[in-house]
Write a protein that holds these residues in place. Sequence first.
Motif, PDB file in Angstrom:
ATOM      1  N   PHE A  58       0.832  -1.194   0.000  1.00 57.04           N
ATOM      2  CA  PHE A  58       0.000   0.000   0.000  1.00 57.04           C
ATOM      3  C   PHE A  58       0.865   1.242   0.000  1.00 57.04           C
ATOM      4  O   PHE A  58       2.011   1.221   0.441  1.00 57.04           O
ATOM      5  CB  PHE A  58      -0.963  -0.002   1.193  1.00 57.04           C
ATOM      6  CG  PHE A  58      -0.301  -0.153   2.536  1.00 57.04           C
ATOM      7  CD1 PHE A  58      -0.050   0.947   3.338  1.00 57.04           C
ATOM      8  CD2 PHE A  58       0.063  -1.405   3.009  1.00 57.04           C
ATOM      9  CE1 PHE A  58       0.555   0.797   4.576  1.00 57.04           C
ATOM     10  CE2 PHE A  58       0.661  -1.562   4.246  1.00 57.04           C
ATOM     11  CZ  PHE A  58       0.907  -0.456   5.033  1.00 57.04           C
ATOM     12  N   ASP A  59       0.318   2.302  -0.555  1.00 54.64           N
ATOM     13  CA  ASP A  59       0.991   3.598  -0.610  1.00 54.64           C
ATOM     14  C   ASP A  59       0.368   4.515   0.436  1.00 54.64           C
ATOM     15  O   ASP A  59      -0.861   4.584   0.546  1.00 54.64           O
ATOM     16  CB  ASP A  59       0.834   4.235  -1.992  1.00 54.64           C
ATOM     17  CG  ASP A  59       1.428   3.379  -3.090  1.00 54.64           C
ATOM     18  OD1 ASP A  59       2.504   2.798  -2.853  1.00 54.64           O
ATOM     19  OD2 ASP A  59       0.824   3.287  -4.176  1.00 54.64           O
ATOM     20  N   VAL A  60       1.214   5.196   1.193  1.00 52.97           N
ATOM     21  CA  VAL A  60       0.750   6.139   2.210  1.00 52.97           C
ATOM     22  C   VAL A  60       1.253   7.527   1.837  1.00 52.97           C
ATOM     23  O   VAL A  60       2.434   7.710   1.558  1.00 52.97           O
ATOM     24  CB  VAL A  60       1.265   5.752   3.618  1.00 52.97           C
ATOM     25  CG1 VAL A  60       0.872   6.804   4.645  1.00 52.97           C
ATOM     26  CG2 VAL A  60       0.734   4.388   4.025  1.00 52.97           C
ATOM     27  N   THR A  61       0.344   8.494   1.827  1.00 54.35           N
ATOM     28  CA  THR A  61       0.697   9.886   1.592  1.00 54.35           C
ATOM     29  C   THR A  61       0.483  10.626   2.904  1.00 54.35           C
ATOM     30  O   THR A  61      -0.628  10.640   3.439  1.00 54.35           O
ATOM     31  CB  THR A  61      -0.164  10.496   0.480  1.00 54.35           C
ATOM     32  OG1 THR A  61       0.018   9.720  -0.708  1.00 54.35           O
ATOM     33  CG2 THR A  61       0.234  11.935   0.209  1.00 54.35           C
ATOM     34  N   ALA A  62       1.573  11.199   3.432  1.00 52.67           N
ATOM     35  CA  ALA A  62       1.517  11.870   4.733  1.00 52.67           C
ATOM     36  C   ALA A  62       2.571  12.967   4.779  1.00 52.67           C
ATOM     37  O   ALA A  62       3.443  13.044   3.919  1.00 52.67           O
ATOM     38  CB  ALA A  62       1.757  10.858   5.848  1.00 52.67           C
ATOM     39  N   ASP A  63       2.497  13.782   5.818  1.00 54.49           N
ATOM     40  CA  ASP A  63       3.513  14.810   6.032  1.00 54.49           C
ATOM     41  C   ASP A  63       4.867  14.146   6.239  1.00 54.49           C
ATOM     42  O   ASP A  63       4.955  13.093   6.878  1.00 54.49           O
ATOM     43  CB  ASP A  63       3.166  15.664   7.244  1.00 54.49           C
ATOM     44  CG  ASP A  63       1.925  16.516   7.011  1.00 54.49           C
ATOM     45  OD1 ASP A  63       1.561  16.721   5.842  1.00 54.49           O
ATOM     46  OD2 ASP A  63       1.326  16.966   8.006  1.00 54.49           O
ATOM     47  N   THR A  64       5.930  14.760   5.742  1.00 56.35           N
ATOM     48  CA  THR A  64       7.252  14.133   5.776  1.00 56.35           C
ATOM     49  C   THR A  64       7.835  14.007   7.177  1.00 56.35           C
ATOM     50  O   THR A  64       8.637  13.136   7.424  1.00 56.35           O
ATOM     51  CB  THR A  64       8.242  14.915   4.891  1.00 56.35           C
ATOM     52  OG1 THR A  64       8.245  16.278   5.294  1.00 56.35           O
ATOM     53  CG2 THR A  64       7.866  14.807   3.434  1.00 56.35           C
ATOM     54  N   GLY A  65       7.446  14.832   8.111  1.00 57.78           N
ATOM     55  CA  GLY A  65       8.046  14.780   9.441  1.00 57.78           C
ATOM     56  C   GLY A  65       7.273  13.953  10.446  1.00 57.78           C
ATOM     57  O   GLY A  65       7.568  14.002  11.633  1.00 57.78           O
ATOM     58  N   LYS A  66       6.288  13.175   9.997  1.00 51.37           N
ATOM     59  CA  LYS A  66       5.435  12.449  10.936  1.00 51.37           C
ATOM     60  C   LYS A  66       5.400  10.959  10.612  1.00 51.37           C
ATOM     61  O   LYS A  66       5.301  10.566   9.454  1.00 51.37           O
ATOM     62  CB  LYS A  66       4.008  12.995  10.893  1.00 51.37           C
ATOM     63  CG  LYS A  66       3.907  14.446  11.319  1.00 51.37           C
ATOM     64  CD  LYS A  66       2.475  14.901  11.268  1.00 51.37           C
ATOM     65  CE  LYS A  66       2.343  16.353  11.713  1.00 51.37           C
ATOM     66  NZ  LYS A  66       0.952  16.812  11.654  1.00 51.37           N
TER      67      LYS A  66
END
Length: 121
Positions: A58-66
């Motif tokens: 699966f692909d996760v899109t999230a803020d880079t620092g979290k």
Amino acid sequence: MTLPRPAPGQAKWWLIGGIGITLGIVLATWWGVAASQGVSWNDAGHTVVDDRSVQVRFDVTADTGKGVSCQVKALAVDHSVVGSRTVTYPPSKYRSTRYVATIATTQRATTATVDGCDYVP
């Protein structure tokens, strides 16, 4: 060219309509901005390893620092849950990252999917 004036007694309806349209635009904008925040994920496939395990991609899109925590589950042919697991990943330097998680199952799974993802507190 002049615009026609509303008929007598109709001005309040024009005012109510204008306020309604303005509120609709504000709510649509707020909803759009709120939907673009947070973690999003997309299933990218699964592989049945054997009768007791399955892998889900699966692909996760999230803020880079979290960091993120995702709940994954495996389903049998009758759609019953035969395995589940919560996986936690550290912050990534990329906004979108592909992960693979292996789920132990109680019987042969036919599919695996992500149930949800959240930021790690």
